[in-house]
Enzyme design. Structure first.
Site, mmCIF file in Angstrom:
data_model
loop_
_atom_site.group_PDB
_atom_site.id
_atom_site.type_symbol
_atom_site.label_atom_id
_atom_site.label_comp_id
_atom_site.label_asym_id
_atom_site.label_seq_id
_atom_site.Cartn_x
_atom_site.Cartn_y
_atom_site.Cartn_z
ATOM 1 N N ASN A 260 -4.451 -3.509 -9.193
ATOM 2 C CA ASN A 260 -3.023 -3.381 -8.893
ATOM 3 C C ASN A 260 -2.700 -1.901 -8.886
ATOM 4 O OD1 ASN A 260 -2.910 -6.135 -9.019
ATOM 5 N ND2 ASN A 260 -1.607 -6.248 -10.846
ATOM 6 N N GLU B 140 -2.145 -6.348 -6.093
ATOM 7 C CA GLU B 140 -0.707 -6.048 -6.089
ATOM 8 C C GLU B 140 -0.511 -4.620 -5.610
ATOM 9 O OE1 GLU B 140 1.547 -6.626 -9.742
ATOM 10 O OE2 GLU B 140 0.510 -8.517 -10.117
ATOM 11 N N ARG C 177 -1.268 -15.391 -3.706
ATOM 12 C CA ARG C 177 -1.674 -15.247 -5.111
ATOM 13 C C ARG C 177 -0.520 -15.693 -6.000
ATOM 14 N NH1 ARG C 177 -1.597 -10.135 -8.776
ATOM 15 N NH2 ARG C 177 -2.498 -11.035 -10.646
ATOM 16 N N GLU D 293 -3.610 -7.595 -15.482
ATOM 17 C CA GLU D 293 -3.238 -6.348 -16.159
ATOM 18 C C GLU D 293 -3.290 -6.430 -17.683
ATOM 19 O OE1 GLU D 293 0.516 -4.957 -14.643
ATOM 20 O OE2 GLU D 293 -0.309 -4.567 -12.669
ATOM 21 N N TYR E 259 0.329 0.969 -8.176
ATOM 22 C CA TYR E 259 1.729 1.302 -7.918
ATOM 23 C C TYR E 259 1.965 2.811 -7.854
ATOM 24 C CZ TYR E 259 2.914 -3.594 -8.501
ATOM 25 O OH TYR E 259 2.990 -4.946 -8.332
ATOM 26 N N HIS F 231 -0.803 -14.595 -16.440
ATOM 27 C CA HIS F 231 0.102 -13.514 -16.037
ATOM 28 C C HIS F 231 1.232 -13.478 -17.070
ATOM 29 C CE1 HIS F 231 1.363 -10.952 -12.350
ATOM 30 N NE2 HIS F 231 2.184 -10.621 -13.345
HETATM 31 C C1 FCB Z 1 2.979 -5.364 -12.274
HETATM 32 C C2 FCB Z 1 3.026 -6.823 -12.712
HETATM 33 C C3 FCB Z 1 3.933 -7.664 -11.866
HETATM 34 C C4 FCB Z 1 5.192 -6.931 -11.486
HETATM 35 C C5 FCB Z 1 4.868 -5.598 -10.879
HETATM 36 C C6 FCB Z 1 6.063 -4.822 -10.407
HETATM 37 O O1 FCB Z 1 2.637 -4.567 -13.357
HETATM 38 O O2 FCB Z 1 1.747 -7.369 -12.659
HETATM 39 O O3 FCB Z 1 4.191 -8.850 -12.550
HETATM 40 O O4 FCB Z 1 6.011 -6.821 -12.579
HETATM 41 O O5 FCB Z 1 4.168 -4.821 -11.827
#
Ligand code: FCB
Length: 454
Positions: free
Chosen positions: A304, A364, A89, A178, A306, A133
């Site tokens: 995405n 992500e 990607r 995002e 995290y 992006h």
């Molecule tokens: C996400 C972004 C990516 C990177 C990661 C850690 O929010 O999409 O570009 O910065 O975090």
């Protein structure tokens, strides 16, 4: 964890458990890795401009050189291939395609992405192109950027050019990465480009981003008959700081802002009423037909993931009256993001129950730690490796719960320019020495490769 999740069997992690069709990839983005900001007719982006303002980037850096991927891409794709992934990607820098965001395409920029895509196909990597992006042409920002509805038309023109040029070889398209970050980091918190701090603007920006997503789907489909088109959202499971009714209500509000404000309109429900009421005059201006356009059917949802967010009710905190709380005694990455793999399963299961997307891709997922290069040159990033393992386990659990999850993309292939933080926050499976541009596959990358090969 609810009882449905508890009933899922824990089993050793094997690639084959995810099925033969599962897509395995890694992700990058243009401004974070390419460098070469003046090469071959590229125009200025909002990040080039933003980084020049003193104090905006933690280490005072910019993406001007980054990983020099613009020149080093053959070796980077070789490394991706060596990890055993079958998809890659990447994102396209709009200012390389149209230096001023409009008008005649720049052949130099189109050629670069054409070569890059050919390079992926030669190495058996399925190209997954993200159109936006975050590197908006500065010329469009000078006309108001995403707050200006005219940017939607500019995006459609850009999308048309790119999908016409690459649509014979790229079939997986992500319109936006995002939108929450573009809107709220860029236009409310102001710690991302373009550095605006205005709540009303931020909500108008969300609306234009979502509108441009919906309107671009038929454009891509027209130019690429087999196109699979989706949008990538940054989503978070929202947890209550306590079982109190007030904190539970705060969860609902924060979820409304973080998740539902994006998912509801994409799935045809319009913007959530409870949040619209709280916004009052801050709500975006919407024209007839916009909500129908935003709800244009996508082929997949990109997620995405995290970290989770924990919230408490706090009447002193603006219109949403919620405050983020840091849970004690939990593991955190160097970004202080809580490590909570169960949250991934909760999140995906919740999306599946509430919105029933036909396909989800985790576009992500990853972690940043303070990597150390050992005397022998190796990088033994055991914490990142265990983050990856535990989140793959959570991914598998989601599939076992019936979530139509079709692929996983690790963030990121390479250490890179991490926006407002600069080069301090390393997320790569591959270590990059930014002085010499030497790449070293970290222990996490080696583990991923071993997992994918077995
Ligand atoms: C996400 C972004 C990516 C990177 C990661 C850690 O929010 O999409 O570009 O910065 O975090």
């Amino acid at each position: 964890m609810d009882s449905r999740q508890r009933s899922v069997q824990q089993s050793p992690l094997l690639r084959q458990q995810f099925g033969d069709e599962f897509i395995w990839g890694c992700s990058t983005s243009s401004y974070q890795i390419e460098g070469a900001v003046n090469a071959d007719g590229r125009g200025e982006s909002i990040w080039d401009r933003f980084c020049k303002n003193p104090g905006t980037i933690g280490d005072g850096s910019s993406g001007a050189v980054a990983c020099d991927h613009y020149h080093q891409w053959p070796q980077d794709l070789d490394i991706a291939r060596s990890l055993g992934v079958n998809a890659y990607r990447f994102s396209i820098a709009w200012p390389r395609i149209q230096a001023n965001g409009r008008g005649k395409p720049n052949a130099g920029g189109l050629d670069f992405y054409s070569r890059l895509v050919d390079g992926m196909l030669e190495r058996g990597l399925q190209p997954w192109a993200t159109l936006y992006h975050w590197d908006l042409p500065q010329a469009l920002q000078d006309e108001g950027g995403w707050a200006n509805r005219a940017s939607v038309d500019a995006f459609l023109e850009y999308t048309d050019i790119v999908s016409r040029h690459l649509g014979d070889r790229v079939s997986h398209w992500i319109t936006h990465n995002e939108p929450w970050c573009t809107a709220f980091l860029g236009h409310l918190q102001g710690n991302h480009a373009p550095g605006i701090k205005d709540q009303k603007t931020a909500f108008q920006v969300v609306h234009h981003l979502l509108l441009s997503h919906g309107q671009s789907i038929p454009v891509i489909k027209h130019n690429c008959k087999d196109a699979q088109v989706g949008i990538t959202l940054s989503l978070h499971p929202i947890l209550a700081a306590s079982p109190s009714m007030a904190d539970q209500a705060a969860v609902r509000r924060h979820d409304g802002l973080r998740n539902r404000w994006f998912l509801d309109p994409l799935y045809g429900r319009g913007y959530p009423k409870d949040i619209q009421e709280l916004l009052g005059d801050l709500a975006p201006q919407i024209q007839a037909g916009d909500m129908e356009a935003i709800a244009t059917k996508s082929d997949f949802l990109g997620v995405n993931y995290y970290f989770p967010e924990v919230v408490a009710d706090d009447p002193g905190e603006g219109i949403f009256q919620t405050r983020l709380v840091e849970r004690q005694g939990v593991s955190r990455t160097a970004f202080q993001w809580e490590v909570f793999p169960e949250g991934l399963t909760m999140l995906l299961d919740g999306i599946n129950q509430n919105y029933k997307p036909s396909q989800i891709y985790l576009t992500e997922n990853g972690s940043t730690y303070d990597d150390v290069v050992e005397a022998d040159g190796s990088v033994n990033d055991t914490l990142r490796r265990s983050y990856l393992q535990s989140h793959l386990q959570a991914t598998l659990q989601s599939i076992q719960l019936g979530v139509p999850l079709k692929g996983y993309f690790a963030w990121s292939l390479l250490d890179n320019f991490e926006w407002a933080e600069g080069y301090v926050r390393r997320f790569g499976l591959v270590y990059v020495d930014f002085e010499t541009q030497k790449r070293t596959v970290k222990a996490s990358g080696k583990w991923y490769a071993k997992f994918l090969k077995e």
